[in-house]
Scaffold this motif. Structure first.
Motif, PDB file in Angstrom:
ATOM      1  N   GLY A 140       0.820  -1.206   0.000  1.00 12.03           N
ATOM      2  CA  GLY A 140       0.000   0.000   0.000  1.00 12.03           C
ATOM      3  C   GLY A 140       0.853   1.255   0.000  1.00 12.03           C
ATOM      4  N   ASP A 141       0.571   2.183   0.925  1.00  9.09           N
ATOM      5  CA  ASP A 141       1.325   3.428   1.000  1.00  9.09           C
ATOM      6  C   ASP A 141       2.181   3.484   2.267  1.00  9.09           C
ATOM      7  OD1 ASP A 141       2.044   5.931  -0.116  1.00  9.09           O
ATOM      8  OD2 ASP A 141       0.761   6.952   1.341  1.00  9.09           O
ATOM      9  N   HIS A 142       2.401   2.354   2.888  1.00  6.84           N
ATOM     10  CA  HIS A 142       3.242   2.261   4.081  1.00  6.84           C
ATOM     11  C   HIS A 142       4.700   2.549   3.712  1.00  6.84           C
ATOM     12  CE1 HIS A 142       5.370   0.150   7.394  1.00  6.84           C
ATOM     13  NE2 HIS A 142       4.288   0.393   8.107  1.00  6.84           N
ATOM     14  N   MET A 143       5.510   2.902   4.725  1.00 12.12           N
ATOM     15  CA  MET A 143       6.924   3.177   4.493  1.00 12.12           C
ATOM     16  C   MET A 143       7.629   1.991   3.824  1.00 12.12           C
ATOM     17  SD  MET A 143       9.880   4.242   7.248  1.00 12.12           S
ATOM     18  CE  MET A 143       9.283   5.923   7.449  1.00 12.12           C
ATOM     19  N   HIS A 144       7.294   0.752   4.238  1.00 10.10           N
ATOM     20  CA  HIS A 144       7.916  -0.408   3.604  1.00 10.10           C
ATOM     21  C   HIS A 144       7.572  -0.470   2.117  1.00 10.10           C
ATOM     22  CE1 HIS A 144       9.506  -1.790   7.286  1.00 10.10           C
ATOM     23  NE2 HIS A 144       8.438  -2.420   7.752  1.00 10.10           N
ATOM     24  N   ALA A 145       6.300  -0.241   1.793  1.00  5.76           N
ATOM     25  CA  ALA A 145       5.891  -0.308   0.387  1.00  5.76           C
ATOM     26  C   ALA A 145       6.613   0.753  -0.441  1.00  5.76           C
ATOM     27  CB  ALA A 145       4.373  -0.129   0.279  1.00  5.76           C
ATOM     28  N   ARG A 146       6.774   1.941   0.132  1.00  8.65           N
ATOM     29  CA  ARG A 146       7.455   3.010  -0.606  1.00  8.65           C
ATOM     30  C   ARG A 146       8.936   2.677  -0.823  1.00  8.65           C
ATOM     31  NH1 ARG A 146       4.270   6.203   2.906  1.00  8.65           N
ATOM     32  NH2 ARG A 146       6.085   6.770   4.181  1.00  8.65           N
ATOM     33  N   SER A 147       9.592   2.138   0.207  1.00  7.22           N
ATOM     34  CA  SER A 147      11.015   1.823   0.051  1.00  7.22           C
ATOM     35  C   SER A 147      11.209   0.657  -0.921  1.00  7.22           C
ATOM     36  CB  SER A 147      11.665   1.520   1.400  1.00  7.22           C
ATOM     37  OG  SER A 147      11.209   0.291   1.940  1.00  7.22           O
ATOM     38  N   ARG A 149       9.267   0.110  -3.558  1.00  8.32           N
ATOM     39  CA  ARG A 149       9.089   0.687  -4.892  1.00  8.32           C
ATOM     40  C   ARG A 149      10.264   1.575  -5.290  1.00  8.32           C
ATOM     41  NH1 ARG A 149       3.565   1.146  -3.114  1.00  8.32           N
ATOM     42  NH2 ARG A 149       3.963   3.270  -2.363  1.00  8.32           N
ATOM     43  N   ASP A 150      10.745   2.380  -4.345  1.00  4.94           N
ATOM     44  CA  ASP A 150      11.767   3.380  -4.690  1.00  4.94           C
ATOM     45  C   ASP A 150      13.186   2.810  -4.700  1.00  4.94           C
ATOM     46  OD1 ASP A 150       9.657   5.143  -4.761  1.00  4.94           O
ATOM     47  OD2 ASP A 150      10.086   6.052  -2.814  1.00  4.94           O
ATOM     48  N   GLU A 151      13.451   1.866  -3.772  1.00 12.88           N
ATOM     49  CA  GLU A 151      14.828   1.405  -3.584  1.00 12.88           C
ATOM     50  C   GLU A 151      15.009  -0.104  -3.691  1.00 12.88           C
ATOM     51  OE1 GLU A 151      16.166   2.945   0.200  1.00 12.88           O
ATOM     52  OE2 GLU A 151      14.778   4.639   0.030  1.00 12.88           O
ATOM     53  N   GLY A 152      13.906  -0.844  -3.800  1.00 12.28           N
ATOM     54  CA  GLY A 152      14.012  -2.294  -3.818  1.00 12.28           C
ATOM     55  C   GLY A 152      14.499  -2.860  -2.497  1.00 12.28           C
ATOM     56  N   THR A 153      14.182  -2.154  -1.395  1.00 15.69           N
ATOM     57  CA  THR A 153      14.721  -2.523  -0.092  1.00 15.69           C
ATOM     58  C   THR A 153      13.650  -2.408   0.991  1.00 15.69           C
ATOM     59  OG1 THR A 153      16.889  -1.674  -0.735  1.00 15.69           O
ATOM     60  CG2 THR A 153      16.531  -2.044   1.606  1.00 15.69           C
ATOM     61  N   ILE A 154      13.670  -3.353   1.924  1.00 15.82           N
ATOM     62  CA  ILE A 154      12.884  -3.265   3.156  1.00 15.82           C
ATOM     63  C   ILE A 154      13.862  -2.983   4.282  1.00 15.82           C
ATOM     64  CG2 ILE A 154      11.251  -4.412   4.694  1.00 15.82           C
ATOM     65  CD1 ILE A 154      10.707  -6.409   2.374  1.00 15.82           C
ATOM     66  N   LEU A 155      13.619  -1.928   5.051  1.00 14.25           N
ATOM     67  CA  LEU A 155      14.517  -1.562   6.147  1.00 14.25           C
ATOM     68  C   LEU A 155      13.819  -1.801   7.478  1.00 14.25           C
ATOM     69  CD1 LEU A 155      14.819   0.828   3.716  1.00 14.25           C
ATOM     70  CD2 LEU A 155      16.809   1.303   5.131  1.00 14.25           C
ATOM     71  N   THR A 156      14.415  -2.646   8.336  1.00 21.66           N
ATOM     72  CA  THR A 156      13.842  -2.911   9.649  1.00 21.66           C
ATOM     73  C   THR A 156      14.955  -3.109  10.669  1.00 21.66           C
ATOM     74  OG1 THR A 156      13.811  -5.345   9.780  1.00 21.66           O
ATOM     75  CG2 THR A 156      12.092  -4.298   8.439  1.00 21.66           C
ATOM     76  N   ALA A 157      14.544  -3.143  11.942  1.00 24.65           N
ATOM     77  CA  ALA A 157      15.461  -3.520  13.024  1.00 24.65           C
ATOM     78  C   ALA A 157      15.048  -4.863  13.606  1.00 24.65           C
ATOM     79  CB  ALA A 157      15.454  -2.444  14.105  1.00 24.65           C
ATOM     80  N   THR A 158      14.464  -5.725  12.760  1.00 25.03           N
ATOM     81  CA  THR A 158      13.927  -7.003  13.223  1.00 25.03           C
ATOM     82  C   THR A 158      14.928  -8.142  13.150  1.00 25.03           C
ATOM     83  OG1 THR A 158      13.102  -7.542  11.010  1.00 25.03           O
ATOM     84  CG2 THR A 158      11.597  -6.352  12.484  1.00 25.03           C
ATOM     85  N   GLY A 159      16.119  -7.910  12.571  1.00 23.38           N
ATOM     86  CA  GLY A 159      17.069  -8.997  12.409  1.00 23.38           C
ATOM     87  C   GLY A 159      16.455 -10.128  11.599  1.00 23.38           C
ATOM     88  N   GLN A 160      16.611 -11.353  12.090  1.00 24.54           N
ATOM     89  CA  GLN A 160      15.981 -12.506  11.443  1.00 24.54           C
ATOM     90  C   GLN A 160      14.738 -12.965  12.202  1.00 24.54           C
ATOM     91  OE1 GLN A 160      16.523 -13.827   8.420  1.00 24.54           O
ATOM     92  NE2 GLN A 160      17.895 -12.065   8.211  1.00 24.54           N
ATOM     93  N   GLY A 161      14.199 -12.085  13.061  1.00 26.62           N
ATOM     94  CA  GLY A 161      12.960 -12.393  13.751  1.00 26.62           C
ATOM     95  C   GLY A 161      11.815 -12.587  12.768  1.00 26.62           C
ATOM     96  N   ARG A 162      10.864 -13.414  13.149  1.00 29.86           N
ATOM     97  CA  ARG A 162       9.775 -13.772  12.244  1.00 29.86           C
ATOM     98  C   ARG A 162       8.438 -13.218  12.725  1.00 29.86           C
ATOM     99  NH1 ARG A 162       9.689 -19.921  10.704  1.00 29.86           N
ATOM    100  NH2 ARG A 162       9.183 -20.118  12.933  1.00 29.86           N
ATOM    101  N   VAL A 163       7.558 -12.953  11.752  1.00 28.15           N
ATOM    102  CA  VAL A 163       6.228 -12.390  11.996  1.00 28.15           C
ATOM    103  C   VAL A 163       5.224 -13.171  11.153  1.00 28.15           C
ATOM    104  CG1 VAL A 163       4.762 -10.341  11.766  1.00 28.15           C
ATOM    105  CG2 VAL A 163       7.174 -10.078  12.379  1.00 28.15           C
ATOM    106  N   ALA A 164       4.085 -13.498  11.728  1.00 31.40           N
ATOM    107  CA  ALA A 164       3.015 -14.159  10.968  1.00 31.40           C
ATOM    108  C   ALA A 164       2.108 -13.069  10.382  1.00 31.40           C
ATOM    109  CB  ALA A 164       2.226 -15.109  11.851  1.00 31.40           C
ATOM    110  N   PHE A 165       2.586 -12.435   9.315  1.00 27.45           N
ATOM    111  CA  PHE A 165       1.862 -11.327   8.689  1.00 27.45           C
ATOM    112  C   PHE A 165       0.444 -11.747   8.338  1.00 27.45           C
ATOM    113  CE2 PHE A 165       6.365 -10.649   7.816  1.00 27.45           C
ATOM    114  CZ  PHE A 165       6.522  -9.348   8.267  1.00 27.45           C
TER     115      PHE A 165
END
Length: 279
Positions: A140-147, A149-165
């Motif tokens: 959508g229009d979330h920061m992850h979606a924008r990055s 689209r713009d940079e081909g990158t997801i930026l987080t501080a989650t390390g290799q932690g997992r999430v059940a999206f």
């Protein structure tokens, strides 16, 4: 609860609110769709609602007995605004409230946690939805979606932690069940997708689905906090970065059967969501 009911849906044009409205209307329920601007939605009565303008509360609540409740966007201490409204809702005849919170926030915790703790003392019928992170954050229009689209990158501080999206359609389906089921829910519902994925896993799936390289760049807590603080208030940025840090420690590495148990169908997988979003 017997007889006809009317549900007031706050945030009616938002990610979950719009889906709650459409699913309620599709089932023949009466809906008042509330937002800062009274935006017409098919089959629902549009009504203006602004958390910071109490003059909008009375008209929004008039004639309603059920409430889909979202906090003011970006607030780290929403209870100060939400609790006076909920007392007014109780006095106006609202009997069932379904609060959208977060899997990361327990009753009595920060942000919506204080409202969560207060609900059972205010209403005989209530539920708190605590979904995991939204799949729509990547499309959508979330920061992850924008990055992405713009940079081909997801930026987080989650390390290799997992999430059940979890898909917002599945969250809305659980919300509709909680709002309309004949039995009062009176429960705290953790809502997840069917599989726990790291952000690196997500990047791999997006690469495979879109054919465009997507990578996961891992930041420190401080880097993530400072990045978020460029676009949102510093206190809220620290809260969100802290949630990333908790993910890195395994706090969201779990799945639940809530969607299947309450809706009768399995939750959507992330790959299916990505494929549908790129059609």
């Amino acid at each position: 609860m017997t007889g006809p009911h009317t549900t007031l849906v706050l945030g009616a044009t938002g990610t979950t609110g719009s889906r709650v409205v459409s699913q309620l209307v599709a089932r023949g329920h009466r809906v008042k769709a509330a937002g800062r601007r009274a935006t017409p939605l098919d089959g629902a009565q549009a009504v203006a609602f602004d958390w910071y303008d109490s003059a909008t509360f009375e008209q929004a609540l008039s004639g309603t007995d059920r409430l889909y409740l979202l906090p003011p966007p970006g607030s780290t201490a929403p209870a100060a605004t939400m609790l006076p409204f909920l007392h007014q809702a109780q006095a106006a005849g609202v009997r069932r409230v379904v609060l959208l919170s977060s899997s990361a926030i327990p009753a009595g915790g920060p942000a919506t946690g204080e409202v969560h703790r207060a609900l059972p003392g205010l209403f005989d019928e209530w539920a708190v939805l605590r979904p995991s992170w939204f799949m729509q954050n990547f499309t959508g229009d979330h920061m992850h979606a924008r990055s992405i689209r713009d940079e081909g990158t997801i930026l987080t501080a989650t390390g290799q932690g997992r999430v059940a999206f979890v898909d917002a359609d599945d969250i809305a389906a659980v919300a509709v069940h909680a709002l309309t089921d004949a039995q009062a829910p009176n429960t705290d519902l953790i809502i997840t997708g069917p599989e726990a994925l790291s952000y690196t896993d997500v990047a791999t799936i997006l690469t495979e689905v879109t054919g465009r390289p997507v990578t996961h760049r891992q930041l420190t807590y401080e880097q993530m906090r400072d990045r978020l603080a460029q676009v949102i208030p510093a206190e809220f940025a620290a809260l969100l970065a802290g949630m990333d840090h908790a993910i890195a420690g395994g706090a969201e590495d779990r799945t639940t059967d809530t969607v299947r148990r309450l809706t009768g169908r399995p939750p959507r997988r992330f790959r299916a969501h990505a494929e549908e979003s790129t059609r």
